[in-house]
Design a protein around this motif. Sequence first.
Motif, short mmCIF file in Angstrom:
data_model
loop_
_atom_site.label_atom_id
_atom_site.label_comp_id
_atom_site.label_asym_id
_atom_site.label_seq_id
_atom_site.Cartn_x
_atom_site.Cartn_y
_atom_site.Cartn_z
N LEU A 134 6.56 11.05 7.09
CA LEU A 134 5.85 11.02 5.81
C LEU A 134 4.42 11.45 6.01
CD1 LEU A 134 6.70 7.83 3.77
CD2 LEU A 134 6.98 10.22 3.12
N GLU A 135 3.91 11.16 7.18
CA GLU A 135 2.54 11.53 7.46
C GLU A 135 2.37 13.05 7.42
OE1 GLU A 135 0.69 9.03 10.00
OE2 GLU A 135 -1.11 10.22 10.24
N ASP A 136 3.39 13.77 7.91
CA ASP A 136 3.32 15.23 7.83
C ASP A 136 3.24 15.67 6.37
OD1 ASP A 136 3.55 15.44 10.58
OD2 ASP A 136 5.74 15.40 10.49
N VAL A 137 4.03 14.99 5.53
CA VAL A 137 4.03 15.32 4.10
C VAL A 137 2.64 15.07 3.54
CG1 VAL A 137 5.09 14.81 1.88
CG2 VAL A 137 6.42 14.53 3.98
N HIS A 140 -0.91 1.63 2.59
CA HIS A 140 -1.53 2.63 3.44
C HIS A 140 -0.68 2.90 4.66
CE1 HIS A 140 -5.91 2.02 1.93
NE2 HIS A 140 -5.13 2.57 1.05
N TYR A 141 0.38 2.13 4.79
CA TYR A 141 1.19 2.25 6.00
C TYR A 141 2.38 3.16 5.74
CZ TYR A 141 -1.58 -1.83 7.08
OH TYR A 141 -2.62 -2.69 7.28
N MET A 142 2.36 4.32 6.38
CA MET A 142 3.40 5.32 6.16
C MET A 142 4.78 4.76 6.47
SD MET A 142 2.06 8.13 5.26
CE MET A 142 0.40 8.72 5.10
N ALA A 143 4.87 4.06 7.60
CA ALA A 143 6.18 3.57 8.01
C ALA A 143 6.70 2.52 7.03
CB ALA A 143 6.11 3.00 9.42
N LEU A 183 2.64 -4.89 -6.32
CA LEU A 183 2.12 -5.28 -5.01
C LEU A 183 1.08 -4.26 -4.56
CD1 LEU A 183 5.58 -6.12 -3.38
CD2 LEU A 183 3.91 -7.72 -4.30
N ASP A 184 -0.16 -4.70 -4.47
CA ASP A 184 -1.23 -3.78 -4.07
C ASP A 184 -1.59 -4.06 -2.61
OD1 ASP A 184 -3.11 -1.82 -4.18
OD2 ASP A 184 -4.48 -2.86 -5.52
N GLU A 185 -1.11 -3.21 -1.73
CA GLU A 185 -1.31 -3.38 -0.29
C GLU A 185 -0.96 -4.79 0.17
OE1 GLU A 185 -5.01 -1.74 1.21
OE2 GLU A 185 -5.22 -0.71 -0.70
N PRO A 186 0.29 -5.18 -0.08
CA PRO A 186 0.65 -6.58 0.13
C PRO A 186 0.63 -7.02 1.59
CG PRO A 186 2.60 -5.30 -0.31
CD PRO A 186 1.43 -4.39 -0.55
N THR A 187 0.78 -6.09 2.51
CA THR A 187 0.85 -6.51 3.91
C THR A 187 -0.46 -6.31 4.65
OG1 THR A 187 1.79 -4.37 4.48
CG2 THR A 187 3.33 -6.15 4.12
N LEU A 188 -1.52 -6.06 3.89
CA LEU A 188 -2.84 -5.91 4.47
C LEU A 188 -3.20 -7.15 5.28
CD1 LEU A 188 -5.45 -4.06 4.22
CD2 LEU A 188 -6.20 -5.68 2.50
N ARG A 200 3.79 5.90 13.08
CA ARG A 200 2.81 4.86 13.33
C ARG A 200 3.36 3.51 12.91
NH1 ARG A 200 -2.62 5.39 10.14
NH2 ARG A 200 -3.13 3.20 10.01
N ASP A 201 3.04 2.51 13.67
CA ASP A 201 3.53 1.20 13.31
C ASP A 201 2.89 0.78 12.00
OD1 ASP A 201 4.81 -1.44 14.77
OD2 ASP A 201 3.28 -1.89 13.28
N PRO A 202 3.70 0.21 11.10
CA PRO A 202 3.14 -0.16 9.80
C PRO A 202 2.05 -1.21 9.94
CG PRO A 202 5.36 -1.04 10.08
CD PRO A 202 5.11 -0.07 11.19
#
Lengths: 293, 370
Positions: B321-324, B206-209, B170-175, B347-349
């Motif tokens: 995760l964003e901090d990471v 791209h969505y951390m959440a 799945l490559d960015e499936p929720t884009l 951040r909201d996914p």
Amino acid sequence: MSSVYVNRPTASPQAAAAWDTRRQLLTNVRGIGGRAYPRVSGILRERSWLFFEILLPFMTTSGFVFVYRALHAPPAYIGFVVLGGAMTAFWLNVMWMMAAQLYWEKDQGNLELYFTAPVSMMSILLGMAVGGMAMSFARAIVVLAIGAIVYGVQFQIEQWALLLAVFALTLAALYGLGMVLASLFLLWGREAWHLTQLTVEPIYFVSGLNFPVGRLGALGALAIGTIPLAVGLDAMRQLAFVNAPGLGGTPSPGIEAGILVVMTVIFIGVARWMLTRLEMLARREGKLTMRWG
Amino acid sequence: MPADTTGAPLAIDARGIRRIYKTKPPVVALDGIDLQVEPGELFGLLGPNGAGKTTLIKILTTLLLPSEGTARIFGFDVVTRTKELRRIMNMVAGGEQSGYGMLTVHEQLWMFSQFYGLGVREGRRRVEELIEAVGLAEQRMQRVSTLSTGERQKMNFARGLLNDPWIFFLDEPTLGLDVSAARSVRDLVRAWQAAVPGRTILLTTHYMAEADELCERLAIVDHGKILAIGTPDELKRRVQRESIFRLEVDQLDGGPATLARLPGVTSAVIAANGRQEGDETSQTVAVNLALEGDAALGSVVNALGGIGSRIVSLQKSEPSLEDVFVELVGRGFDEAEANGSPSSGGRDPNDEPPAHAERPPTGEPAEVGR
Ligand SMILES: Nc1ncnc2c1ncn2[C@@H]1O[C@H](COP(=O)(O)OP(=O)(O)OP(=O)(O)O)[C@@H](O)[C@H]1O
Ligand SMILES: [Mg+2]
């Protein structure tokens, strides 16, 4: 047990990947049907094709009919032109609906799905061909019918079986060539497109679409040896207009049928080889996918 | 055949994968990727634009050859065993425009079912089931070209599930999906995966959440290299050198210095408190505490008891995760992505940057005569 998440349960990925010959064969046959489907339904949905695909080309054919009449050419020439017009449909189908189509399929992102599906590219191409053939048949029949009714073309056929065989062989060789061209489009999309456009008219000419190819002398002989449309059309003319003047200088229909068999075998063999080779090359060059990225 | 300790082949076993695009100048898209994914895992690739995620997926899905290195999927080499591999995998990409616009949803899915080896009638039944499962029942007779972005993506998912893949890319499936569509897609993917042990998913996002919520393990990728790999919790612990707590007390005699002096407390500072000003009845003092470990909390609580402070609330603050990502990639996700939304951890996914949301629809190729 099947559910919405499981259709055909398999014990392991290894088991799922082990297909017997029957399954491979069936998938390829269904793949042909699957790819033919959008083409056929597209034809039925977009009625404007009737105008563009049948009426417009028929005008070209009619143009030659009027020229021949004005020149007082033997009446058989009108029959030659009409038959040529009918066969043009199949040639166009191979060029634009099969070979060049791959270029669009890649742009659309379909090509990568075709490649990652467990179906051979040959089946996909055949599906395109079969779907397009439906349209070509309709067009060929309309052209022949109008030719007979409006221009009074009289066919004189003695060997029906051979005529049908030659017709089928011409299609087979033509679609074999189409597959070869398609594999070129895979790698050289835009360039292949331009090249194809450049070769359309010369091929029409040397194929003798509008006159017997025997008139071309050595060039005609070369065409008969290399271009399926030229040899197929010449054989069909000899068989559909027995004893018509102007058909001399070419091999007999039986020999031409043999040439078509050889062409079919060669083209399909070459296409198979090229599709495999070019798939590898395209994977190396990163040319199978244009989207995603 | 490389195998894990139990003897079954790994779902993904990539070793030393490099991919160089021979452009001018050449691009090193992947630079020595080693990745092992167990059967049954939902594994995520997280990385900024151009990190090489899609390139890796293309290699694993047999569309691209690696310049160097080897990769096997369930033991099948991605370069040579494409035939077997293509029977057990499928893929869906965000913004995918596959198929033919003038077909209906049902027709298009049926067409694909035929490429995946389903029977003619079996395909029809399967398509009906999946249309129902992805929530496209109302659109089943609608032309593909008229679908909305989200509907289209649901259809793509149905396509991807047609052949019961053992591995799903799945490559960015929720884009481009709205919050509820993205959630239903995620739920579907999870339920589908849970139905058969061993089904494996490799996902980029791209969505951390989304990565945090969905993935069991993650690799953070940048410039073609894996910078870190682990469960979301493991990755977060990497950046968490201390335990951070937010403490709220009714009053604090002697100020935060009282607490900072305690053993195990690294620092204690007064935090901004929204309720501080004006509201006399609920006046509290908020302190940010950094401790060497959670154990130091005991002495803090004792000390508070000793000076008569009542604890109103105590919260452990978790790194995101964003901090990471910021720590590893060396720049904020949003800087890396240059879409300028505040980098605020949770951040909201589906906080979709407009650049994606307004992706222009691609035209359909004429399937009918040219
Ligand atoms: N066909 C290609 N030819 C040349 N360079 C390419 C090609 N495809 C990708 N690249 C380059 O390779 C690098 C990795 O690209 P890739 O698409 O894998 O990144 P990605 O991680 O998927 O990014 P995104 O998050 O934007 O989707 C980029 O620098 C990109 O420009
Ligand atoms: Mg990408």
